[in-house]
Scaffold this active site. Structure first.
Site, mmCIF file in Angstrom:
data_model
loop_
_atom_site.group_PDB
_atom_site.id
_atom_site.type_symbol
_atom_site.label_atom_id
_atom_site.label_comp_id
_atom_site.label_asym_id
_atom_site.label_seq_id
_atom_site.Cartn_x
_atom_site.Cartn_y
_atom_site.Cartn_z
ATOM 1 N N ASP A 106 -33.711 3.385 9.763
ATOM 2 C CA ASP A 106 -33.241 3.167 8.394
ATOM 3 C C ASP A 106 -31.749 2.852 8.410
ATOM 4 O OD1 ASP A 106 -35.766 3.848 7.547
ATOM 5 O OD2 ASP A 106 -35.242 5.959 7.260
HETATM 6 N N1 URA Z 1 -37.885 8.339 10.539
HETATM 7 C C1 URA Z 1 -37.206 8.054 9.399
HETATM 8 O O1 URA Z 1 -37.498 8.604 8.351
HETATM 9 N N2 URA Z 1 -36.205 7.158 9.473
HETATM 10 C C2 URA Z 1 -35.809 6.562 10.603
HETATM 11 O O2 URA Z 1 -34.862 5.768 10.602
HETATM 12 C C3 URA Z 1 -36.524 6.858 11.785
HETATM 13 C C4 URA Z 1 -37.564 7.748 11.721
#
Ligand code: URA
Length: 238
Positions: A106
């Site tokens: 993310d």
């Molecule tokens: N899980 C998440 O919620 N976000 C990420 O970036 C990676 C794994």
């Protein structure tokens, strides 16, 4: 052993269009193993080749395998909308080579991100069938409880998933810190699992993929390095 014309070699390494690469060679801006060559038709052995372009050395690589310490506020998507893309953290050649993130973090997640221009490698690494463990440090809004840890270990039901998802391992590191190991790599998985278990993730960091740790690479935020064969061999299923 394989030989390619110098313009093709340059193009394959991401130095631009064939026309642009020919112009670089014509202008005497390219050296092959230390010797300037200004004929783009020159056949070049790619094994062990070192190119010099504008005085910078580049070892020839058929494919590149890269580890990036992703900072917050960079997007992994091909067409980033709210923040710069992670490719802006790498030399421009990698964009020309069509280097892509292997899976996604993310925009606000930090840590180890693999990138490559090797399609089968990207596909194999991202395949849910491979079960490659990924280690995350999650900071939670509410204090971590044993009940939260137990729930994450026994499995939580997420919307649009047919069955509950469980962490492979989950250890409390601090009042508001969990270390979670996941094998599945579903969209927003850590954040959604924490929300489903009644807490909220306020910060997320990935420190390890398979047996490859960010620490062992010695990178600081925003830095990247090539992964060599021995490091690629650490990207193994758990
Ligand atoms: N899980 C998440 O919620 N976000 C990420 O970036 C990676 C794994």
């Amino acid at each position: 052993m394989s030989k390619l014309s110098l313009d093709r070699v340059l193009q394959s390494q991401g130095f631009g269009t064939r026309k642009y690469c020919r112009a670089l060679i014509d202008d005497g801006d390219v050296a092959v193993n230390g010797e300037v060559h200004d004929n783009y038709k020159t056949l070049v052995e790619t094994d062990g080749l070192v190119l010099t372009v504008f005085d910078e050395e580049w070892v020839y690589r058929e494919h590149v395998y890269i580890a990036l310490y992703k900072p917050s506020n960079f997007e992994c998507s091909r067409k980033p909308s709210h923040h710069p893309g992670v490719l802006t953290l790498l030399p421009e050649q990698f964009t020309w080579r069509d280097v892509q993130p292997v899976g996604r973090l993310d925009h606000d997640t930090t840590g180890l991100l693999l990138m490559s221009d090797d399609g089968p490698f990207i596909h194999a690494q991202s395949s849910p069938k491979r079960h490659i463990p990924k280690v995350y440090q999650a900071t939670t809004q509410d204090p971590v409880t044993q009940a939260l840890v137990d729930q994450l270990l026994s499995g939580v039901q997420l919307h649009d998933e047919p069955a509950p998802l469980a962490a492979q391992s989950c250890v409390q590191r601090d009042d508001h810190q969990l270390e979670i190991v996941l094998e599945q790599g579903k969209y927003h998985q850590v954040k959604r699992m924490l929300a489903a278990a009644g807490n909220h993730c306020v910060a997320l960091h990935r420190s390890q993929i398979g047996e490859l740790t960010l620490e062992s690479l010695g990178l600081h935020e925003g830095e990247w390095c090539y992964l060599e064969q021995a490091q690629l061999e650490l990207l193994v299923p758990g």
